[in-house]
Write a protein that holds these residues in place. Structure first.
Motif, short mmCIF file in Angstrom:
data_model
loop_
_atom_site.label_atom_id
_atom_site.label_comp_id
_atom_site.label_asym_id
_atom_site.label_seq_id
_atom_site.Cartn_x
_atom_site.Cartn_y
_atom_site.Cartn_z
N GLY A 154 -2.99 -2.05 -3.62
CA GLY A 154 -2.77 -0.73 -3.04
C GLY A 154 -1.52 0.00 -3.48
N ARG B 60 0.82 -1.21 0.00
CA ARG B 60 0.00 0.00 0.00
C ARG B 60 0.85 1.26 0.00
N GLY B 61 0.58 2.12 -0.98
CA GLY B 61 1.25 3.41 -1.08
C GLY B 61 2.66 3.37 -1.65
N LYS B 62 3.10 2.20 -2.09
CA LYS B 62 4.49 2.06 -2.58
C LYS B 62 4.55 2.12 -4.11
N GLU B 63 5.70 2.57 -4.61
CA GLU B 63 6.00 2.52 -6.03
C GLU B 63 6.66 1.17 -6.30
N ILE C 19 -2.13 -2.80 -8.30
CA ILE C 19 -3.05 -1.69 -8.02
C ILE C 19 -4.13 -2.16 -7.05
N SER D 219 0.84 2.57 -5.14
CA SER D 219 0.53 3.93 -5.59
C SER D 219 0.93 4.15 -7.04
N LYS D 220 1.94 3.42 -7.49
CA LYS D 220 2.40 3.54 -8.87
C LYS D 220 3.04 2.22 -9.26
#
Length: 199
Positions: A154, A126-129, A151, A156-157
């Motif tokens: 979670g 979650r929230g990681k590239e 995705i 982020s990219k």
């Protein structure tokens, strides 16, 4: 690798293909230094938190691809070494499947045979590239599978990095697919073919 290169590039491209598909290490350092210079010059790639590779159709680990990924991970100071994906069921190699069949099957062939490694639970993704490296891109179906799974978890990219490409026509086609994934339920929301401008 659509073979429209001049003879001065052909030897190098065939050497890369031999490395990535057959494990012939003659051109390993050439490909490694080319990849690393690109990673270290690109701020988005330097900021990747999780590096992974897309598993082969047989579930055997491509040692050369794994080594390139590990060097990227090490040079960007990341610690997680667990495989990002697990292929639990072998699938037919895509180059043995007709082009139109590959496009109509889309990601579903991979969703039936691959999972995100449980090690990468929601708190780790979650929230990681995330960057997923694969040897070759044809229509992007492997990458779209990886992108949808990450995705959904979670991320982020998601950056998809292909070391080579096979293309049909002058520019190639990338099949973008968006799925809603709920438990074991899978619903295709969007499918579109994009013409590639790959650098």
């Amino acid at each position: 690798m659509n073979r429209d290169v001049d003879y001065t590039e052909r030897e190098l491209l065939e050497g890369f293909e031999s490395l990535l598909k057959s494990g012939d290490r003659k051109y390993f350092n050439t490909l490694y230094f080319h990849l690393i210079s690109g990673v270290m010059k690109n701020p988005e790639l330097r900021n990747i938190k999780i590096w992974g590779t897309f598993p082969s159709s047989s579930s055997a680990i491509n040692q050369e691809l794994e080594e390139l990924k590990e060097r990227c991970r090490y040079l960007t100071g990341r610690r997680m070494t667990e495989p990002l994906f697990i292929r639990h069921k072998q699938v037919e190699k895509s180059h043995y499947t007709a082009h139109t069949t590959r496009l109509s099957q889309g990601c579903k062939i991979h969703f039936d045979s691959i999972i995100l490694n449980p090690y990468y639970n929601a708190s780790r993704i979650r929230g990681k590239e995330v960057c997923v490296i694969d040897d070759y891109l044809t229509n992007g179906i492997s990458f779209e599978t990886a992108r949808n799974l990450l995705i959904q978890a979670g991320a982020s990219k998601v950056i998809l990095l292909s070391l080579g490409r096979y293309k049909r026509g002058a520019r190639g086609i990338y099949q973008h697919e968006v799925y809603n994934i709920t438990g074991k339920s899978l619903t295709l929301v969007i499918m579109m073919n994009l013409f590639l401008e790959i650098i």
